[in-house]
Design an enzyme around this catalytic site. Structure first.
Site: not given
Ligand code: AMP
Length: 415
Positions: A7, A99, A189, A250, A395
């Site tokens: 990732n 990913r 996601h 964010r 994940e």
């Protein structure tokens, strides 16, 4: 099959080495051999790694780029003092799963990479200029280091949301902006929401078509997803990961006219303002202290810090708003599922979110909620009209399994 999961962020690399195959997937006995993170690639990099059954190793080394980092990582994995008996040379790394953040409208399933696949990911750079280039660096570096014959698979963050209907992915802008430039909601996601929906099915024994849930991935990045018949029908992140819930740094949803107003007031170009929205807003921006929910809860508890409370309340309120919206979208649901660093570990935040949902019959069991830290658990009472679960996400495991399946499909189609 030993699969290296990568990732790659702009200056970081998270990895896991997982041994999986058909039998392991069936029995849910995939083996995590090693994992770790390399940060600050490009300068004095900070490395933290752990091998199966070993202690955490922490060190600092100058690693110039992703290629340097992956090169170093492969050396570490096969080092003679390695405690991993099945990894003795690079040839024991059988495949790589990446990913990849953005797959656009075309890349809606995990993809065994070839020249055309890499080109298709390059075509999505415009949609994810902060993320896809780093993912591509990782792919090129892995090819250079392990050789072109080691299969590599891309698993896209956007793919799970490809099932969203047009009425949910479209912005109410002139339609030609969607047609010409692909301006629409893609969602992110996806691997996490998909994994959680899959675990939910195993936990409850429901058939895929009967899964109607709202999943909440609450970590440093946050998103909600409405899942109907086992597939995503709506999600809170949009064309970029900026939309939706309040996150660590964010802003999530806001009136777009604020951009023009603030740009004028602060004399800031748009690009810089977007940086503020991505990196200096959310929990950090409101509290003025930190993006870490643990620290905010401690500030509130120990110092009664007003803005920490405000940041937490804004965070929980936005999650509740999305739960309400998605319950309406789904015309009711079986369950709400919490995941991500905050969702998996903070009983307090779960309780504060659910406290405002009594009107819809959500009733948490305080003892079950308090005990559910980082593990799968039902946390609502038997009489709760809507069940509430905690399901830790994984994940990397899903990426490993997709990587294995793509290679398996290739080998069996080719015969
Ligand atoms: P993630 O991005 O999923 O790794 O989640 C990271 C975030 O989870 C951190 O920024 C923390 O704020 C939050 N977190 C982790 N553990 C806890 C906890 N016990 N209580 C509250 N927040 C937590």
């Amino acid at each position: 099959m030993n699969i290296l999961i990568l990732n790659c962020g702009s200056s970081s690399l998270k990895f896991q080495l997982i041994d999986t195959d058909l039998a392991r997937i069936d029995a849910d006995t995939d083996l995590l051999l090693a994992r770790g993170v390399i940060e600050r690639i490009g300068s004095q990099s900070l490395i933290s790694l752990i091998r199966q059954g070993g202690a955490v190793t922490k060190l600092a080394l100058p690693l110039r780029d992703h290629r340097g980092a992956i090169e170093w990582l492969c050396q570490w994995l096969i080092a003679p003092d390695s405690d991993i008996p099945t990894i003795n040379s690079r040839a024991d790394i059988h495949a790589v799963g990446h990913r990849v953040v953005h797959g656009g409208e075309k890349l809606t399933q995990s993809l065994l990479l070839d020249t055309a696949g890499i080109k298709a990911i390059e075509d999505c750079i415009e949609l994810a200029p902060l993320h896809n280039p780093a993912n591509l660096d990782g792919i090129r570096a892995a090819t250079a280091i392990l050789g072109p014959s080691v299969p590599q698979v891309a698993v896209f963050d956007t793919a799970f949301h490809a099932t969203m209907p047009e009425k949910n992915f479209l912005y109410a802008l002139p339609y030609q902006y969607y047609r010409r430039y692909g301006v629409r909601r893609y969602g992110f996601h996806g691997t996490s929401h998909r994994f959680v929906a899959y675990r939910y099915r195993l936990l409850t024994g429901l058939a895929r078509q009967d899964v109607r849930i709202v999943t909440l991935h609450l970590g440093n990045g946050c998103s909600a997803c409405a899942i109907d018949g086992g597939v995503s029908v709506d999600t809170s992140m949009g064309m970029t990961p900026l939309e939706g819930l309040v996150m660590g740094t964010r802003s999530g949803d806001l009136d777009p006219a604020i951009l023009e107003y603030l740009s004028h007031k602060e004399g800031m170009p748009l690009e810089q303002l977007l940086g503020v929205l991505n990196k200096q807003s959310g929990l950090l921006g409101v509290s003025g202290l930190t993006n870490d929910m643990r620290e905010l809860l401690a500030e509130e508890r120990d110092h009664k810090d007003r803005r920490s409370t405000l940041a937490i309340e804004l965070f929980c309120g936005r999650v509740r708003r999305y739960i309400g919206a998605y319950l309406a979208e789904l015309n009711g649901a079986n369950s709400i599922v919490f995941t991500g660093g905050i969702g998996e570990n903070s009983a307090e935040i779960r309780a504060r979110i659910c406290d405002g949902l009594r009107w819809i019959g959500v009733e948490l069991d305080p003892a079950l909620n308090a005990q559910a830290i980082g593990r799968e658990a039902l946390i609502s009472t038997a009489s709760s009209r809507l069940a509430v679960y905690v399901i830790p996400t994984n994940e990397e495991l899903l990426i490993a399994r997709d990587t294995f399946r793509c290679i398996w499909a290739r080998d069996h189609e080719a015969v």
